[in-house]
Design an enzyme around this catalytic site. Sequence first.
Site, short mmCIF file in Angstrom:
data_model
loop_
_atom_site.label_atom_id
_atom_site.label_comp_id
_atom_site.label_asym_id
_atom_site.label_seq_id
_atom_site.Cartn_x
_atom_site.Cartn_y
_atom_site.Cartn_z
N SER A 150 0.70 -10.04 -0.92
CA SER A 150 0.50 -8.59 -0.90
C SER A 150 0.68 -7.94 0.47
O SER A 150 0.86 -6.72 0.54
CB SER A 150 -0.89 -8.25 -1.44
OG SER A 150 -1.90 -8.90 -0.69
N LYS A 200 0.80 -1.23 0.00
CA LYS A 200 0.00 0.00 0.00
C LYS A 200 0.83 1.28 0.00
O LYS A 200 0.38 2.32 -0.52
CB LYS A 200 -0.94 0.00 1.21
CG LYS A 200 -2.11 -0.96 1.10
CD LYS A 200 -3.13 -0.48 0.10
CE LYS A 200 -4.41 -1.31 0.16
NZ LYS A 200 -5.43 -0.81 -0.76
#
Length: 426
Positions: free
Chosen positions: A326, A68
């Site tokens: 991720s 992110k």
Amino acid sequence: MTQTENDPAVTPPGEGLSVTLDDVRAARELLDGVIVHTPLEHSRALGRRMNATVHLKCENLQRAGSFKVRGAYVRMSRLSDEEKARGVVAASAGNHAQGVALAAKKLGISATIYMPRGVALPKLAATRDHGADVVLHGSNVDEALAEAQRQSEETGAVFIHPFNSTDVVAGQGTIGLEILDEEPEVDTVIMGIGGGGLLAGNAVALKQEAARRGRRLRIIGVQAENAAAYPPSLAADALVPLKGVRTIADGIAVGQPGEIPFEIIKELVDEVVTVSEDAIAEALIFLMERSKMVVEPAGAVGVAALMEGKLEALGIEAENIVAVLSGGNIDPMLMLKVIQRGLSAADRFLTVKLMLKDRPGELAMISRIVSETDANVIGVDHTRIGGELSMGDVALVINMETKGAEHSSLVLNSLRAEGYEPMVLN
């Protein structure tokens, strides 16, 4: 899908989309020296399962614990001086919060992050440690998001959307360039989808850069089956909101695709598949045991899809696969629950309930039977009280560690052979 080097028939896909390969390259320049170039680890264990070469792109080792920060930093670095002076506001239950907080710290921008009450304490502490002002509001992310947007309108602070931004999408796509630099022969890349920023950015980077090199590759997106907004949206060619989104993969628990990522994904992504909660939990256990990787449930969905046979079900014969891990920001309390669920899904954790006569020797008899099967008892609950119990009966619940489905069956059959009626609870 053939992959012939310098094949003139391979043309750059996705022309006219809101994010281009040049945008992703520009984002990579902005991120130079800011993020970690995360490793691409070879997974022999997963490769044997898939009969292919499999690598793991370890964004769980990224700064702030997930991808992110890439998109957040690109978006915020492009704010004007006047916008930076007003500060930024965002809403998240975890990874986006930490990404925005870290990017704001690097850029010298004040950040206010709205997080729902009951957010995991490690995520709350990490966001504050990066210097953001955290406001607890609402019982879920949607309520926190609405308040963050209201505050943005009221105060003038710039709202940083987690996925519906061309800058954010371009930033996330820098992962794809790193994958191709390290594994240029990759033919299939698989990763999770929430709102779609990660998948969209990497679809642009991977498809267009591969085409530039005269090659083709596949992009597969994965959603949790209880939070799968993309399949119905793609089928309808419109944004279809979901109700009752609920999954252990909280990082991708998004009820509606973002407009910007959706347009890219429907154009460039080859397939979107879903995986079960048990498959996610089992993948998380697999990654811990075989790859020594701590990965959050949302970060494990690509591996879950591989383990659950989703490529085979689609008739895809992949030879060189990269699965993107991720994120690694998992709450320790959730980890305990997921580990137990994952072990249960792999038939390595067995919970049985037995009704016994309340007389001497019964518990010793059960202990002997279990011991002879070589199961490992890790918890016992013995009670004489309950509406289902008759006078003179007791209920016994045993938690056991087993070696798999065959071993669990042996335990159950051994109990039945001695006249007991075990009820499996897990």
